[in-house]
Design an enzyme around this catalytic site. Structure first.
Site, PDB file in Angstrom:
ATOM      1  N   LYS A  75    -130.090  42.895 -12.081  1.00 51.98           N
ATOM      2  CA  LYS A  75    -129.680  42.080 -10.917  1.00 51.98           C
ATOM      3  C   LYS A  75    -130.821  41.911  -9.914  1.00 51.98           C
ATOM      4  O   LYS A  75    -130.656  41.324  -8.854  1.00 51.98           O
ATOM      5  CB  LYS A  75    -128.496  42.750 -10.200  1.00 51.98           C
ATOM      6  CG  LYS A  75    -127.222  42.781 -10.990  1.00 51.98           C
ATOM      7  CD  LYS A  75    -125.983  42.998 -10.113  1.00 51.98           C
ATOM      8  CE  LYS A  75    -125.915  44.275  -9.396  1.00 51.98           C
ATOM      9  NZ  LYS A  75    -124.632  44.478  -8.682  1.00 51.98           N
ATOM     10  N   LYS A  93    -132.046  44.150  -8.009  1.00 57.66           N
ATOM     11  CA  LYS A  93    -131.710  44.854  -6.766  1.00 57.66           C
ATOM     12  C   LYS A  93    -132.487  46.160  -6.728  1.00 57.66           C
ATOM     13  O   LYS A  93    -132.320  47.020  -7.586  1.00 57.66           O
ATOM     14  CB  LYS A  93    -130.204  45.161  -6.730  1.00 57.66           C
ATOM     15  CG  LYS A  93    -129.368  44.013  -6.247  1.00 57.66           C
ATOM     16  CD  LYS A  93    -128.041  44.510  -5.685  1.00 57.66           C
ATOM     17  CE  LYS A  93    -127.631  43.690  -4.506  1.00 57.66           C
ATOM     18  NZ  LYS A  93    -126.372  44.116  -3.905  1.00 57.66           N
TER      19      LYS A  93
HETATM   20  N1  C2G Z   1    -119.543  43.099   0.766  1.00 62.75           N
HETATM   21  C1  C2G Z   1    -118.770  42.723   1.858  1.00 62.75           C
HETATM   22  N2  C2G Z   1    -119.346  42.669   3.081  1.00 62.75           N
HETATM   23  C2  C2G Z   1    -120.660  42.992   3.252  1.00 62.75           C
HETATM   24  C3  C2G Z   1    -121.443  43.378   2.144  1.00 62.75           C
HETATM   25  C4  C2G Z   1    -120.856  43.434   0.894  1.00 62.75           C
HETATM   26  O1  C2G Z   1    -117.569  42.428   1.730  1.00 62.75           O
HETATM   27  N3  C2G Z   1    -121.208  42.913   4.510  1.00 62.75           N
HETATM   28  C5  C2G Z   1    -118.890  43.140  -0.548  1.00 62.75           C
HETATM   29  C6  C2G Z   1    -119.547  42.208  -1.562  1.00 62.75           C
HETATM   30  O2  C2G Z   1    -119.076  40.875  -1.410  1.00 62.75           O
HETATM   31  C7  C2G Z   1    -119.103  42.834  -2.884  1.00 62.75           C
HETATM   32  C8  C2G Z   1    -119.042  44.334  -2.540  1.00 62.75           C
HETATM   33  O3  C2G Z   1    -119.008  44.426  -1.097  1.00 62.75           O
HETATM   34  O4  C2G Z   1    -117.791  42.382  -3.225  1.00 62.75           O
HETATM   35  C9  C2G Z   1    -120.248  45.090  -3.066  1.00 62.75           C
HETATM   36  O5  C2G Z   1    -121.396  44.453  -2.564  1.00 62.75           O
HETATM   37  P1  C2G Z   1    -122.814  44.760  -3.307  1.00 62.75           P
HETATM   38  O6  C2G Z   1    -122.978  46.215  -3.456  1.00 62.75           O
HETATM   39  O7  C2G Z   1    -123.857  43.945  -2.618  1.00 62.75           O
HETATM   40  O8  C2G Z   1    -122.528  44.188  -4.759  1.00 62.75           O
HETATM   41  P2  C2G Z   1    -123.210  42.921  -5.460  1.00 62.75           P
HETATM   42  O9  C2G Z   1    -124.664  43.072  -5.496  1.00 62.75           O
HETATM   43  O10 C2G Z   1    -122.608  41.723  -4.811  1.00 62.75           O
HETATM   44  O11 C2G Z   1    -122.724  43.113  -6.974  1.00 62.75           O
HETATM   45  O12 C2G Z   1    -120.703  41.872 -11.057  1.00 62.75           O
HETATM   46  C10 C2G Z   1    -120.642  41.778  -9.657  1.00 62.75           C
HETATM   47  C11 C2G Z   1    -121.823  42.443  -9.014  1.00 62.75           C
HETATM   48  O13 C2G Z   1    -122.013  43.754  -9.493  1.00 62.75           O
HETATM   49  C12 C2G Z   1    -121.640  42.445  -7.492  1.00 62.75           C
END
Ligand code: C2G
Length: 134
Positions: free
Chosen positions: A44, A46
């Site tokens: 990803k 990340k």
């Molecule tokens: N999230 C949120 N508010 C934020 C940051 C994140 O609601 N300020 C939510 C994201 O939308 C996601 C969850 O928290 O639903 C996890 O966020 P991340 O750890 O950034 O995950 P991500 O990189 O979006 O990975 O297959 C799907 C992926 O693995 C999602």
């Protein structure tokens, strides 16, 4: 029992993650969280501060979470939904529409992201504040 699933990296666990998990759990009786593995975070693109083991332990300790499984590919969602009898798939709305293909397998819900907080934002604020102290 109504089962809910959500996916994410959850690096530097913060209030936005917590609100997402709280609202996801409120949609059912049992919440499974698929936490991205180190290998999948690399895919990803990340760069995480915590290794996925630590993020998994933190997510497991959240009272809204009933089970944590590893997320190691983009393609595992349909199998996860089938093998865990999932009723609701939940993601933050930064993913709005991206997972609509799952609608033939379960309900798909996108929740409003929590504004003004992110793992990358936390990282840069620490870096900036360190610069001021030095
Ligand atoms: N999230 C949120 N508010 C934020 C940051 C994140 O609601 N300020 C939510 C994201 O939308 C996601 C969850 O928290 O639903 C996890 O966020 P991340 O750890 O950034 O995950 P991500 O990189 O979006 O990975 O297959 C799907 C992926 O693995 C999602």
């Amino acid at each position: 029992m109504k089962k809910v699933i959500t996916y994410g990296t959850f690096d530097l666990f913060h209030y936005g993650h917590l609100r997402l998990l709280k609202r996801a759990k409120s949609m059912g009786d049992y919440l499974i969280v698929a936490v991205s593995t180190d290998e999948f975070n690399f895919i990803k693109n990340k760069k995480c501060t915590y290794p996925c083991f630590e993020s998994m332990e933190i997510v497991k300790a959240i009272k809204y979470v009933d089970e944590v499984i590893p997320e190691d590919s983009w393609e595992q969602k349909i199998d996860d939904i089938k093998s865990n009898d999932i009723d609701v798939f939940v993601m933050g709305n930064d993913w709005e529409g991206k997972f609509d293909f799952l609608k033939e397998h379960c309900e798909v819900v996108y929740l409003d992201r929590t504004p003004d907080i992110s793992s990358s934002g936390i990282k840069s604020s620490i870096i900036n504040s360190r610069g001021k102290q030095d």
